[in-house]
Design a protein around this motif. Structure first.
Motif, PDB file in Angstrom:
ATOM      1  N   ARG A   1       0.811  -1.239  -0.199  1.00  0.00           N
ATOM      2  CA  ARG A   1       0.110  -0.025  -0.022  1.00  0.00           C
ATOM      3  C   ARG A   1       0.897   1.098   0.046  1.00  0.00           C
ATOM      4  O   ARG A   1       1.750   1.468   0.802  1.00  0.00           O
ATOM      5  N   ALA A   2       0.658   1.976  -1.205  1.00  0.00           N
ATOM      6  CA  ALA A   2       1.672   3.298  -1.384  1.00  0.00           C
ATOM      7  C   ALA A   2       0.515   4.499  -1.315  1.00  0.00           C
ATOM      8  O   ALA A   2      -0.613   4.276  -1.553  1.00  0.00           O
ATOM      9  N   GLN A   3       1.062   5.627  -0.755  1.00  0.00           N
ATOM     10  CA  GLN A   3       0.622   6.876  -0.863  1.00  0.00           C
ATOM     11  C   GLN A   3       0.965   7.631  -2.005  1.00  0.00           C
ATOM     12  O   GLN A   3       1.987   7.888  -2.362  1.00  0.00           O
ATOM     13  N   LEU A   4      -0.273   8.291  -2.646  1.00  0.00           N
ATOM     14  CA  LEU A   4      -0.014   9.352  -3.586  1.00  0.00           C
ATOM     15  C   LEU A   4      -0.271  10.689  -3.247  1.00  0.00           C
ATOM     16  O   LEU A   4      -1.309  10.962  -2.317  1.00  0.00           O
TER      17      LEU A   4
ATOM     18  N   ALA B   1       0.830  -0.613  -4.802  1.00  0.00           N
ATOM     19  CA  ALA B   1       2.091  -1.131  -5.716  1.00  0.00           C
ATOM     20  C   ALA B   1       2.437  -2.255  -5.722  1.00  0.00           C
ATOM     21  O   ALA B   1       2.496  -2.900  -4.698  1.00  0.00           O
ATOM     22  N   ARG B   2       2.873  -2.913  -6.838  1.00  0.00           N
ATOM     23  CA  ARG B   2       3.264  -4.163  -7.024  1.00  0.00           C
ATOM     24  C   ARG B   2       4.899  -4.175  -7.617  1.00  0.00           C
ATOM     25  O   ARG B   2       5.171  -4.324  -8.895  1.00  0.00           O
TER      26      ARG B   2
ATOM     27  N   VAL C   1      13.368  -0.008  -4.685  1.00  0.00           N
ATOM     28  CA  VAL C   1      12.380  -0.517  -5.746  1.00  0.00           C
ATOM     29  C   VAL C   1      12.975  -0.851  -6.942  1.00  0.00           C
ATOM     30  O   VAL C   1      13.882   0.049  -7.534  1.00  0.00           O
ATOM     31  N   HIS C   2      12.931  -1.914  -7.654  1.00  0.00           N
ATOM     32  CA  HIS C   2      13.649  -2.142  -8.864  1.00  0.00           C
ATOM     33  C   HIS C   2      12.450  -2.820  -9.698  1.00  0.00           C
ATOM     34  O   HIS C   2      11.692  -3.695  -9.433  1.00  0.00           O
TER      35      HIS C   2
ATOM     36  N   ALA D   1       5.369   7.542  -8.780  1.00  0.00           N
ATOM     37  CA  ALA D   1       5.126   8.196  -7.399  1.00  0.00           C
ATOM     38  C   ALA D   1       4.947   7.211  -6.190  1.00  0.00           C
ATOM     39  O   ALA D   1       5.526   7.391  -5.077  1.00  0.00           O
ATOM     40  N   ALA D   2       4.150   5.972  -6.588  1.00  0.00           N
ATOM     41  CA  ALA D   2       4.078   5.057  -5.509  1.00  0.00           C
ATOM     42  C   ALA D   2       5.283   4.233  -5.286  1.00  0.00           C
ATOM     43  O   ALA D   2       5.430   4.079  -4.185  1.00  0.00           O
TER      44      ALA D   2
END
Length: 268
Positions: free
Chosen positions: A117-120, A134-135, A154-155, A175-176
């Motif tokens: 779970r990511a914030q935008l 986000a995955r 993150v890659h 952004a995520a």
């Protein structure tokens, strides 16, 4: 004696349209849906094209209603799409595995295919904060007990140019990733000719770029470092439920076992 000219009626020009419309991913998706369902028609343009190409067949029921059935040609088309998708997935998964192993060798705890779970940021100034799932292909943190030192990275793996261009048109996705990780990297594979699917200049400056060439990962542009205090509790819970990539393989572990013990150490 003047010859009488007889006018031959002109035949109107006929334009023969291509009877076989090109089929793409939406057509394959619809075929799979019909194959797994009772075959109720949708009566839309996709269905018309699939009927015209012989991928679907209309079946009249005893009560007068019609259902759809995937023909042998449709099954063969689905099988060909499946083989093509497996080939692309294998190429993608191989690069994901390579990046994940490199992160493990660097001493990081690494996961693949997480859902976090990511914030935008809000769409307008003063608006509400948005959330998304986000995955990232590869997500890793430092092996540390201090929350401020986890240094998440993150890659995102891209092995097809169309996939890369489609991803670059989605700023919310980046952004995520940037919300989750202190660094975000795009790892670019090569096409059938051995050329990278993209260039570092095409990727926004807030992301780093790696290129996989001849089985090795090279840094085309380093990712800018961002200050990140700690991970949110929701991310920690997702990491606790997931299984990280395995550490040292047996051969590497065996090499450690062959080392001479330190002076003063207690043997077996």
């Amino acid at each position: 004696m003047n010859a009488i000219a007889t006018a031959t009626p002109s035949t109107p020009a006929t334009h023969t349209a291509d009877p076989t419309p090109p089929l793409g991913r939406p057509h394959a998706r619809r075929l799979r849906e019909v194959y797994r369902s009772a075959g109720w028609p949708c009566q839309d343009l996709l269905e018309i094209e699939l009927l015209a190409t012989g991928m679907l067949q209309r079946i009249a029921g005893p009560a007068g209603h019609e259902t759809l059935r995937v023909t042998d040609a449709g099954v063969a088309y689905l099988a060909a799409v499946l083989v093509r998708n497996r080939s692309a997935l294998s190429k993608h998964e191989a690069l994901v595995e390579q990046v994940a192993c490199e992160m493990v060798r660097a001493g990081r705890i690494t996961w693949r295919a997480l859902s976090l779970r990511a914030q935008l940021p809000p769409e307008a100034e003063g608006g509400k904060i948005r959330w998304c799932i986000a995955r990232p292909d590869v997500f890793s943190i430092r092996n540390t007990t201090v929350q401020e030192y986890v240094d998440p990275i993150v890659h995102e793996i891209k092995v097809h140019r169309s996939d890369l261009l489609g991803d670059l048109r989605r700023p919310e996705k980046r952004a995520a990733y940037l919300d989750l990780g202190g660094e975000c990297w795009y790892v670019l594979g090569c096409d059938a000719k051995g050329k990278p699917v993209g260039d570092a200049s095409e990727v926004p400056l807030e992301c780093g770029v790696m290129v996989s060439e001849n089985g090795r990962l090279t840094v085309a542009r380093a990712a800018p470092r961002r200050t990140r205090q700690s991970l949110p509790l929701g991310v920690w819970m997702a990491l606790a439920k997931a299984t990280p990539v395995a550490g040292l393989v047996d051969d590497e572990q065996g090499m450690l076992g062959e080392c001479e013990p330190l002076d003063g150490s207690v043997g077996d």
